[in-house]
Enzyme design. Structure first.
Site, short mmCIF file in Angstrom:
data_model
loop_
_atom_site.label_atom_id
_atom_site.label_comp_id
_atom_site.label_asym_id
_atom_site.label_seq_id
_atom_site.Cartn_x
_atom_site.Cartn_y
_atom_site.Cartn_z
N THR A 28 18.79 14.63 25.89
CA THR A 28 17.54 13.66 26.07
C THR A 28 16.45 14.82 26.27
O THR A 28 16.60 15.76 26.81
CB THR A 28 17.89 12.97 27.57
OG1 THR A 28 18.91 12.35 27.31
CG2 THR A 28 16.63 12.06 27.83
N GLU A 61 24.53 22.73 21.29
CA GLU A 61 23.32 23.19 20.63
C GLU A 61 23.51 24.46 19.95
O GLU A 61 23.08 24.80 19.05
CB GLU A 61 22.13 23.12 21.41
CG GLU A 61 21.67 21.75 21.98
CD GLU A 61 22.28 21.30 23.18
OE1 GLU A 61 23.47 21.76 23.78
OE2 GLU A 61 21.83 20.14 23.84
N ARG A 111 11.02 19.60 27.26
CA ARG A 111 11.52 19.01 28.55
C ARG A 111 11.79 20.19 29.51
O ARG A 111 11.75 21.23 29.19
CB ARG A 111 12.99 18.36 28.16
CG ARG A 111 13.59 17.90 29.32
CD ARG A 111 14.92 17.52 29.08
NE ARG A 111 15.79 17.75 29.97
CZ ARG A 111 17.37 17.50 29.96
NH1 ARG A 111 17.77 16.62 28.82
NH2 ARG A 111 18.11 17.73 31.00
N ASN A 1004 26.29 9.22 28.67
CA ASN A 1004 25.16 9.36 29.40
C ASN A 1004 23.75 9.31 28.38
O ASN A 1004 22.67 8.65 28.83
CB ASN A 1004 25.03 10.58 30.21
CG ASN A 1004 23.80 10.43 31.16
OD1 ASN A 1004 23.71 9.70 32.03
ND2 ASN A 1004 23.15 11.54 31.36
#
Lengths: 1189, 342
Positions: A28, A61, A111, A1004
């Site tokens: 996210t 990642e 973020r 999630n």
């Protein structure tokens, strides 16, 4: 092509079409970009060069960056999408990619970073952490720019050979829906011609012209080699400018590296990057129109830092420059952009090129903190002072170090022609979906612009959503929330009882309320403060019982279509008739593939809505004195009643710095104060029919079913409606039993009903526990209050060995905001019931860390002695290691304690010392005795007057009681990103307990495939059905021989689950429990979650087993197969889940093929397990550290 | 040997028919059955409930996808958008199978509809005819659990369905029935009057089982066995000379002897699925060879000449005939087991 999309889709659209490979991992707020790429690839959409890009999901990642690096060295045009800690995991590769001058663009929805707490929201901390890697950084300020600069950065990376991070603000830009002009394939191809791609390919590794790259270098040449790239970096600003110019020729949209906007002779200037720039630009226009002389410098290229362009952009007249950073670098002299700008100006001044203005640095907008015109004006006001603060913050109240600037939050500079609408809804009612649809409908009208932004709270069940929609005749460039709305809708009555939904109202605002009450009662039922505001502001009030209309139209609880129709009918944003036509058109488009019935029902709902919508007469004065419902119910600590309460009430933005903990430490057990009352139907106990088996309490995901037994006399003074039954157990004459439903916390999920084995004869579908409409709330509260006066049963008097006994153990995980009917939380609750008083929990990031630790509240709680699980979340990838660290520390402290205890033998006496050192600590009775001994020891130590050894022992004495270390998380962690860590920790031999709540998908972040996802299941990143089978992690762990392993599913066999938890914890070595957790991402009716667990086991998809090394030590077969031979075909399990049905619908042949392979795998594995279960012990590895061969 | 037979007015190369079942789900499956040698193929049944359930499922799926969307910042959806194509309904799939399979085989293809109410069958029956079905089998499986429903109402419901379907199509219609009617012969005649071109005896009533572990009723489907042939055979024998339409026998075929027994009772065709599921599609060849051998051994020149030899004669009192058989059977049993009837 004009379209209405969010920033993520805008960026992904260009990135996908300009690349050959997307190497991805969900995080996210960037996941959407990767998901879209995967969907487009699965649909066979080609890029602009005619080939279908490959999309590969990696395990982390770090893995995504590694694969990307390889693909780049192999000559493929490759990209990735990421954010936050994900980008940080790419850093090692980023140095490599840049060092090798490799063309690529990373698209980042910027973020916050997890520091004192994790945040999924937007700021520049992540991108600022890679500014030193050698990547160029290019920043977009809006969804349109995210599209355009994605393309421009692709051209620039290919012409410059410098890799780019193209970033934009997470959520504010990535999730803002706005009008975007999409580039055509032809435009993109003209912009990035194929010759550049061929040049990129020519630089690839090839055995046809071999060389080596990635050498190890020595002191003689490393330094010089590092300097070789300077000319390439020097060329970047020019090449980006060229790319922007070429882009402008092709599209007419013009960008510059650094843009100045405002008075050419401005005295006060703000430098800013990202979506905030739009806000500053608009405010500058507003202030200059009032006679100010201000300006703004917007940066797009941040690395390589365009010194010349910055110097040229800041007017020579500028007396003071404020550089705004959307990041925080604790301990630095200033944030990075500030330091860069200051250095550029300082150098220029020192060399006499220009006068040095005063430069100040400010922080704003961390974690998507609002950045509004009022704040911008506040900054310019500060700059007008003779001595503005050298460092400041804006948007918060810093009452500790006094960095924050004052500002006027009411400043409204919006174009009066813009319609602003705010909608309050519940997550499950479809409000946000309907609003996204509304934006599309309105945005498609020529000459009209639309913008939408959606705010969610931190719960997964009963969550509140607030939608901010703007419509107008001009492009909407207002990247901040609405603060004055012409239309407000409240789609759920429970919201207006708790939150001031008129916060953004102004005189004459049109208000639409979805009411459960008759139309003539609506006004009187509103809280008094709301009534007063309606009267004072002359608000136009409308109401409809949308739930009734939806139910009548056969749409169940989905009120979205009904309320959307009402919005169009009364907001007048479009002529009503045209709007209704468009709504129906949108319905046909959305639901066509679901069949004519669904379309017809929705269309009927539209027509019915208009008939049942009513204007409410507003009286001259408020009626009654109904107050708002307070955010915190019951007596709570000072912190909870002020700070937590403020967050719950939605006023957390106003909390000053001093109110918050300095190190991210928050009190446990705070969900109990919320009393959210999110369901109209709740569990209802039938004492007559109940056999007191405890199954309902066992599976309750929200810990709202509590059982106690007690002497009959305890019922003195009980409320009349308090329920009780004789205790159904031998040896307890006269004892009573109560199963109390915590009515205000129950979510009505119905798992208890499914778990109840009692089917009273003639009772139809009834059980001993059923769902029923909420009775009068006050009575429910009285019952719970009385129940709480009855003491919790003593642990030593409860039989832990069976499910019936566990109901009497106090759960120390309660009332979480997890999805109603969550399949994970019952396992966590059980963990706390059994071991909570001496447990430390390491929680991997994911669903469980969110419902477990997302502020404002936490379900992890404590017992009456103040003991309970100590919980922490480190990261996603490192949880097993983090938990091992907790174990190692505990072991060290235990060792210290034992040593000190032995040393103090003369003072403490043999009896005390020997009793403690020699105590067995496996069973609850032994543990409670040890607890008493340790308590006595501590009391004794307190009387001994100190001294180094006494003080030392006192500080670690608690560790003389065996600590239970739990490492918990989901399959995304255990199977993918944390897999190596889990493996290593299991191999450590240390006494840790790993609980994997396996939902077979990344729940999630929205259902992306993990290596746990079964063959043929449709998930994001596996939209054509998962092509590979699920990894058998149990067998991996079994292969070590000294790891306790269990695979459990409480819906299939709760007793086996209980046994596994107890054995795992008691085992003095590493344990792994794989727990089947049904999930909304499976596409099931959550009330049937336990039935699905049963089917998973009965079909052999999830065979129950235990591997207990203790048995091997005593010469027995450690492999226990706990479930019976599969008795239903796999298909029967699959057919009940949308994740499998989706493939059967979209590609029946593939679905059938996967099913056949899946069934084969089930059969094969079962045969293997059966064989293992019948082997002799000698055929399993023995633990070399503690047993003979 | 001449095995040629006429069923529902359709000339068949032999009296063995593959009944509705799992082997005829695909074009290849149907072709395999025809290649195995059967005289006709009844396609698997399309269930009224299936069609309805699919529509409802599509609606539920839409809700499941939407239910949890847009309620949490990290996950605005939980499923990828897989395909914008409308889902192929079971009805469309069935029609397409009729169309393709009827072209792929050289024996008649009989479509089969299973339901208990009029529903949208009339419309769909016409589409089946257009798609190339040679005939239609209506499988009326109705369990009258409603105690207010009288026997005649139940019968009328069957009659109405047959009449409505017959009015709308021109291909022959057979009706597959359960045996549980108080006067089956009279009822069968009323079906003929309503337009039925044949009856298929009998539908097996699939009684559910009980799972004592889960304390649940579980639906159970098992392949038929030869003892189940007795009931239909009895009724075929009783009705052969009283019903002026085709009679098909179904249930309990395992060997060629079972086929012969049905033919002797008077069946025009004998249907089987169980035997073919158990032994493979080519097993029809074994059954037909067995029939051929038996006819040769017994000196019959054609299947027609053996058909109905053991049927209740047209001039006999059928009830008395059955009763006599019943009494004889009891006498036999008494001598083996002692008295069974008190």
């Amino acid at each position: 092509m004009r379209t209405i999309i969010d920033g993520n889709e805008a960026a992904a659209s260009a990135a996908y079409r300009l690349n050959e490979l997307c190497s991805i991992y969900p995080i996210t707020p960037s996941s959407t970009m990767a998901e879209l790429a995967d969907e487009w690839s699965a649909q066979g959409r080609p890029n602009v060069y005619g080939m279908i890009p490959t999309v590969v999901e990696m395990q982390s990642e770090g893995g995504a960056a590694g694969a990307l690096h390889g693909a780049l060295q192999g000559g493929a045009l490759s990209t990735t999408f990421t954010a936050s800690q994900g980008l940080l995991l790419m850093i090692p590769n980023m140095y490599k990619i840049a060092g090798e001058l490799t063309s690529t663009v990373f698209h980042v929805a910027a973020r916050s970073l997890a520091a004192q707490g994790l945040s999924i929201y937007g700021d520049h901390q992540d991108v600022m952490a890679v500014r030193q890697t050698g990547f160029a950084l290019l920043c977009s300020a809006s969804p349109q720019e995210a599209h355009d600069l994605a393309a421009i950065s692709q051209l620039a990376t290919l012409t410059s050979r410098i890799p780019f991070v193209h970033f934009f603000d997470g959520f504010r830009t990535s999730h803002e829906v706005n009008v975007v002009d999409l580039l055509s394939d032809d435009q993109l191809r003209d912009l990035v011609p194929e010759e550049l791609i061929r040049a990129h390919r020519r630089r690839a590794l090839s055995p046809e012209h071999p060389y080596i790259r990635g050498t190890a270098q020595n002191p003689d040449t490393y330094f010089q080699s590092r300097e070789t790239v300077n000319p390439f970096y020097a060329a970047v600003p020019g090449l980006v400018t060229e790319a922007m110019e070429k882009f402008a020729e092709l599209t007419g949209r013009r960008y510059e590296l650094v843009e100045y906007h405002g008075d050419p002779e401005a005295e006060r200037v703000v430098v800013v990057m990202g979506s905030g720039a739009q806000t500053v630009v608009k405010t500058v226009d507003y202030l200059n129109a009032q006679g100010a002389k201000v300006g703004v410098v917007q940066l797009r290229l941040y690395r390589p830092f365009p010194v010349e362009q910055i110097l040229a952009a800041i007017p020579a007249t500028a007396r003071v420059v404020a550089v705004l950073d959307r990041t925080k670098e604790p301990g630095s002299g200033g944030e990075p952009l500030f330091l860069d700008v200051t250095a550029a100006l300082g150098e220029a001044a020192a060399t006499g090129r220009r006068a040095m203005p005063l430069v100040v640095g400010g922080r704003y907008g961390l974690s998507s903190k609002e950045f509004t015109p009022g704040m911008v004006a506040g900054i310019f006001d500060e700059l007008a002072l003779p001595q503005p603060r050298p460092r400041f913050t804006i948007g918060i109240n810093d009452d500790v170090t006094h960095t924050s600037l004052p500002y006027d939050p009411t400043l409204d500079i919006e174009d009066p022609a813009t319609v602003s609408a705010v909608f309050y809804g519940l997550g499950s009612d479809g409000t946000v979906g309907a609003n996204k649809n509304t934006i599309k409908i309105i945005g498609e009208v020529p000459g009209t612009y639309a913008q939408g932004y959606f705010v969610y709270d931190s719960k997964k069940s009963g969550s509140r959503t607030v939608s901010h929609l703007r419509f107008g005749p001009k492009p909407i460039e207002a990247p901040y929330l609405i603060n004055s709305a012409s239309f407000i809708a409240c789609h759920a009555w429970s919201v207006l009882e708790r939150v001031d939904v008129l916060e953004f109202a102004r005189p004459g605002t049109v208000l639409l309320i979805n009411t459960p009450y008759p139309i003539d009662e609506v006004f009187a039922r509103l809280p008094e403060p709301m009534q007063a505001k309606i009267i004072d502001l002359g608000i136009e009030l409308w109401a409809i019982d949308a739930n009734l209309v939806a139910r009548k139209a056969g749409m169940g609880r989905r009120t979205n279509t009904v309320l959307q129709t009402c919005f169009f009918a009364i907001s007048k944003v479009l002529p009503a008739e045209q709007a209704i036509k468009q709504v129906k058109k949108a319905i046909r488009k959305t639901y066509a593939r679901k069949g004519a019935d669904v379309v017809a029902k929705n269309e009927a709902a539209v027509d019915a809505s208009l008939a049942d919508l009513h204007r409410i007469e507003v009286p001259a004065a408020p009626v009654g004195d109904q107050p708002m419902i307070p955010p915190v119910i019951g007596a709570a600590s000072q912190f909870v009643s002020t700070v937590t309460a403020s967050m719950l009430a939605g006023t957390g933005d106003q909390l000053p710095v001093s109110a918050l903990p300095v190190d991210g430490t928050y009190p446990s057990g705070t969900t109990k104060y919320e009393k959210r009352n999110i369901s109209d139907i709740i569990a209802e106990w039938d004492p007559e029919a109940c056999i007191q088996c405890g199954n309902c309490a066992f599976v309750c995901p929200h810990a709202v079913l509590r059982a106690k037994y007690y002497a009959g006399s305890a019922l003195d003074g009980a409320p009349e409606c308090f329920q009780s039954a004789p205790l159904n157990a031998a040896g307890f004459p006269g004892s009573r039993y109560t199963l109390q439903v915590y009515a205000e916390d129950c979510t009505g999920c119905g798992l208890c009903v499914e778990a109840c084995p009692v089917k009273p004869i003639g009772g139809g579908n009834r059980r001993a526990i059923n769902l029923a409409p909420v009775l009068e709330r006050t009575k429910e509260k009285e019952n719970v209050a009385f129940f709480e006066t009855i003491p919790v049963n003593r642990r030593s008097r409860v039989d832990f060995a069976n499910v019936r006994g566990t109901q009497f153990l106090e759960p120390l995980f309660e009332f979480s905001g997890a999805c109603s009917g969550c399949g994970e939380t019952p396992y966590l609750k059980l963990l706390t019931q059994l071991f909570g008083g001496r447990a430390t929990v390491a929680n991997a990031t994911g669903c469980s860390s969110i419902y477990g630790g997302n502020l404002p509240t936490t379900p992890w709680s404590s017992n009456k002695y103040g003991r309970g699980p100590a919980w922490s979340n480190s990261l996603f990838e490192d949880n097993a290691e983090f938990g091992l660290g907790l174990r190692l520390a505990a072991d060290l402290h235990t060792e210290t304690a034992r040593r000190r205890l032995a040393e103090l033998r003369p003072e403490l006496g043999d009896a005390t010392v020997d009793a403690i050192l020699g105590a067995p600590q496996q069973y609850e009775s032994e543990l409670s005795q040890q607890r008493a001994r340790v308590d006595a020891l501590k009391a004794l130590l307190d009387t001994m007057g100190g001294g180094p050894r006494v003080d030392d022992l006192r500080s670690v004495a608690d560790h003389l009681l065996r600590r239970s270390v739990w490492i918990v998380g989901g399959d995304g962690w255990a199977y993918d990103i944390g897999s190596a860590g889990v493996d290593h920790v299991l191999a450590s031999g240390r006494d840790v307990n790993i609980l994997v709540m396996d939902t077979e998908v990344y729940s999630n972040t929205g259902g992306q495939a993990s290596k746990s996802t079964p063959l043929g299941a449709v998930a994001k990143f596996a939209s054509g059905g998962k092509m590979t089978g699920k990894k058998d992690v149990a067998m991996q762990a079994v292969s070590y021989g000294n790891v306790y392993v269990a695979r459990v599913a409480m819906g299939a066999d709760p007793q086996q689950t209980l046994k596994a938890f107890r054995e795992a914890e008691a085992y003095d070595g590493p344990s792994l429990i794989l727990a089947y957790s049904h999930c909304i991402a499976h596409g099931i009716d959550m009330r049937k979650g336990l039935d699905q667990q049963y089917r998973a086991v009965a079909s052999g998809h999830w065979p129950l087993m235990r591997y207990n090394p203790v048995l091997r030590m005593s010469g027995r077969n450690p492999f226990l197969l706990d479930s019976p031979r599969p008795r239903i075909p796999l298909k029967e399990y699959h057919d009940k889940e949308l994740r499998f049905r989706m493939l059967a619908n979209s590609d029946p042949e593939a679905a059938e093929r996967f099913l056949e392979f899946g069934q084969d795998a089930v059969n094969r594995r079962w045969a293997e397990y059966e064989e293992m279960a019948t082997r002799g012990a000698e055929r399993f590895a023995a633990d070399a550290t503690r047993s003979d061969r | 040997m001449n095995l040629r037979t006429t069923y529902l007015g359709l000339p068949l190369r032999n009296p063995l028919v593959a009944s509705a079942g799992p082997l005829s789900q695909t074009v290849d499956g149907v072709k395999g059955l025809a290649d195995g040698g059967v005289g006709a193929v009844v396609l698997y049944s399309l269930f009224e409930e299936q069609v309805r359930a699919q529509l409802e499922q599509a609606e539920r799926d839409a809700l499941l996808e939407e239910e949890h969307a847009d309620l949490f910042a990290e996950a605005t959806s939980y499923f990828p958008s897989v395909s914008a194509e409308p889902v192929e309904t079971v009805a469309v799939k069935y029609l397409s199978l009729v169309e393709k399979a009827s072209r792929a085989i050289d024996v008649p293809l009989i479509a089969s509809l299973n339901g208990s109410s009029l529903g949208s069958w009339v419309q769909f029956a016409r589409q089946l005819e257009e798609a190339g079905a040679a005939a239609l089998e209506l499988n009326i499986y109705f369990m009258p659990g409603d105690t207010s429903l009288a026997g005649p109402d139940v019968e009328q419901r069957h009659i109405d369905i047959v009449a409505a379907v017959k009015q709308n199509i021109s291909i022959p219609v057979a009706v597959k029935l359960a045996p549980y009617f108080s006067s089956f012969g009279s009822f069968a005649l009323r079906l003929v009057e309503a337009g039925a071109d044949g009856v298929v005896l009998f539908n097996r009533f699939l009684q559910p089982d009980v799972d004592v572990e889960r304390v649940e009723v579980v639906p159970g489907v098992e392949l038929s066995n030869p003892s189940e042939a007795r009931l239909p055979r009895t009724w075929i024998a009783a009705l052969r000379h009283r019903l002026p339409v085709s009679i098909a026998a179904t249930s309990g075929v395992e060997t060629a002897d079972d086929v012969v027994a049905y033919l002797l009772a008077g069946a025009d065709v004998v249907m089987t699925t169980s035997a073919l599921v158990r032994h493979g599609r080519d097993y029809s060849r074994v059954l037909l060879d067995g029939l051929d051998t038996w006819l040769t051994r017994k000196g019959f020149a054609s299947v027609d000449s053996a058909r109905g030899l053991l049927a209740v004669p047209a001039d006999a009192d059928a009830a008395g005939y059955q009763r006599a058989g019943y009494v004889t059977a009891l006498e036999k049993a008494k001598s083996r087991y002692g008295s069974l009837v008190g």
